[in-house]
Enzyme design. Structure first.
Site, PDB file in Angstrom:
ATOM      1  N   ASN A 136       2.556   3.906   8.905  1.00 33.57           N
ATOM      2  CA  ASN A 136       1.438   4.031   7.955  1.00 33.57           C
ATOM      3  C   ASN A 136       0.426   5.096   8.386  1.00 33.57           C
ATOM      4  OD1 ASN A 136       0.180   2.836  10.111  1.00 33.57           O
ATOM      5  ND2 ASN A 136      -0.273   0.893   9.093  1.00 33.57           N
ATOM      6  N   HIS A 138      -1.008   5.280  11.366  1.00 33.04           N
ATOM      7  CA  HIS A 138      -2.016   4.863  12.354  1.00 33.04           C
ATOM      8  C   HIS A 138      -1.831   5.605  13.681  1.00 33.04           C
ATOM      9  CE1 HIS A 138       0.492   1.188  13.952  1.00 33.04           C
ATOM     10  NE2 HIS A 138       0.703   2.224  14.708  1.00 33.04           N
ATOM     11  N   GLU A 143      -5.842   1.618  11.984  1.00 31.07           N
ATOM     12  CA  GLU A 143      -5.037   1.436  10.778  1.00 31.07           C
ATOM     13  C   GLU A 143      -5.674   2.211   9.618  1.00 31.07           C
ATOM     14  OE1 GLU A 143      -2.279   0.211  11.241  1.00 31.07           O
ATOM     15  OE2 GLU A 143      -2.222  -1.846  11.970  1.00 31.07           O
TER      16      GLU A 143
END
Ligand code: F6R
Length: 263
Positions: A136, A138, A143
């Site tokens: 994602n 990160h 995050e």
């Protein structure tokens, strides 16, 4: 950002290890920022081999890890402290007193985060920060939606990250949902940043990092702001970039220039 596209994960590890080897040969008391996860394992192996061959020493090195699960003591086999001991520190001549991992067992995690920042500052800042990247986007446990100027703090993990890391925990084992992580601002303060990514499952994240907008939705895109960030990635991780051949061409021109200038 410098983009280095290599054939496979072995080449990525070797290239990455050489950056760290050169750093330690140039400056024996370097401050290194380190990462956990699967991606840096082969790089750490390269550093262990170089240290055993007396090409480098960690005697005067200080390290700061990116992150740690909140709620796990350093003796827990899934803690990142345990990982670092197993994968690197136990095999090199480093003084463990000079290896720092955010304290997952801190009584007051908020204070511990400020304390971690203070330790990095007292060490003179990080010379090179090693990073992996989540599917994602990160970096550390920052995050998507993490503040681009954030500092070390407690972060809640996303479902995707918890699922990705579930492979390391037994089915009945407690898996933390919280972490302490360096912030994106902390990472950007490192004098050099080296991000490694391998495999097709990182291709979307690499596309967003390199060619996407600067956005908290892809924390790694913040590296677009860094003066000295290098992405070392394999063909699979690079496969969604718009023009891999052009990136390779830029890098080969880079190398020629560096060779001409005697670097
Ligand atoms: C690890 C860390 C994470 C990982 C990322 C990729 O300290 O901060 O950001 O770098 O989740 O993990 P792997 O390498 O296992 O794919």
């Amino acid at each position: 950002m410098q983009i280095v596209i290599l054939k496979n994960s072995a080449e990525v590890a070797e290239y990455g290890a050489n950056i760290f080897i050169k750093q330690l040969q140039n400056r024996a008391d370097s401050v290194l920022g380190l990462a956990t996860g699967s991606t840096p394992l082969a790089l750490y192996q390269g550093l262990i081999e170089a240290s055993k061959a007396n090409k480098i020493s960690f005697k005067d090195v200080t390290t700061f890890n990116l992150d740690e699960y909140l709620g796990l003591e350093g003796t827990h086999p899934q803690s990142y402290r345990y990982f670092m001991n197993e994968q690197l520190f136990d095999h090199i001549d480093i003084d463990k007193a000079n290896t720092f991992v955010p304290p997952g067992d801190a009584e007051n995690p908020i204070q511990a985060c400020d304390g971690y920042e203070a330790k990095i500052e007292a060490a003179g800042g990080i010379d090179i920060q090693l990073l992996g990247i989540g599917r994602n986007g990160h970096i550390g446990f920052n995050e998507p939606s993490s503040g681009l100027m954030s500092r070390t703090r407690v972060k809640t993990l996303t479902k995707a990250t918890i699922e990705d890391n579930a492979r390391f925990f037994g089915t009945d084992e407690y898996q933390p949902h919280l972490s302490i992580t360096m912030g994106i601002g902390t990472i950007l303060d490192a004098r050099k940043v080296v991000l490694l990514a391998t495999g097709e499952n990182k291709a979307d994240a690499i596309l967003a990092t390199v060619e996407g907008a600067l956005t908290a939705s892809c924390p790694a895109s913040a590296l677009q702001l860094h003066k000295n960030a290098v992405l070392v990635i394999d063909e699979a991780a690079a496969s969604k970039l718009s023009d891999c051949e052009f990136y390779k061409h830029i890098e080969s021109e880079n190398q020629k220039l560096m060779a001409r200038l005697g670097f």
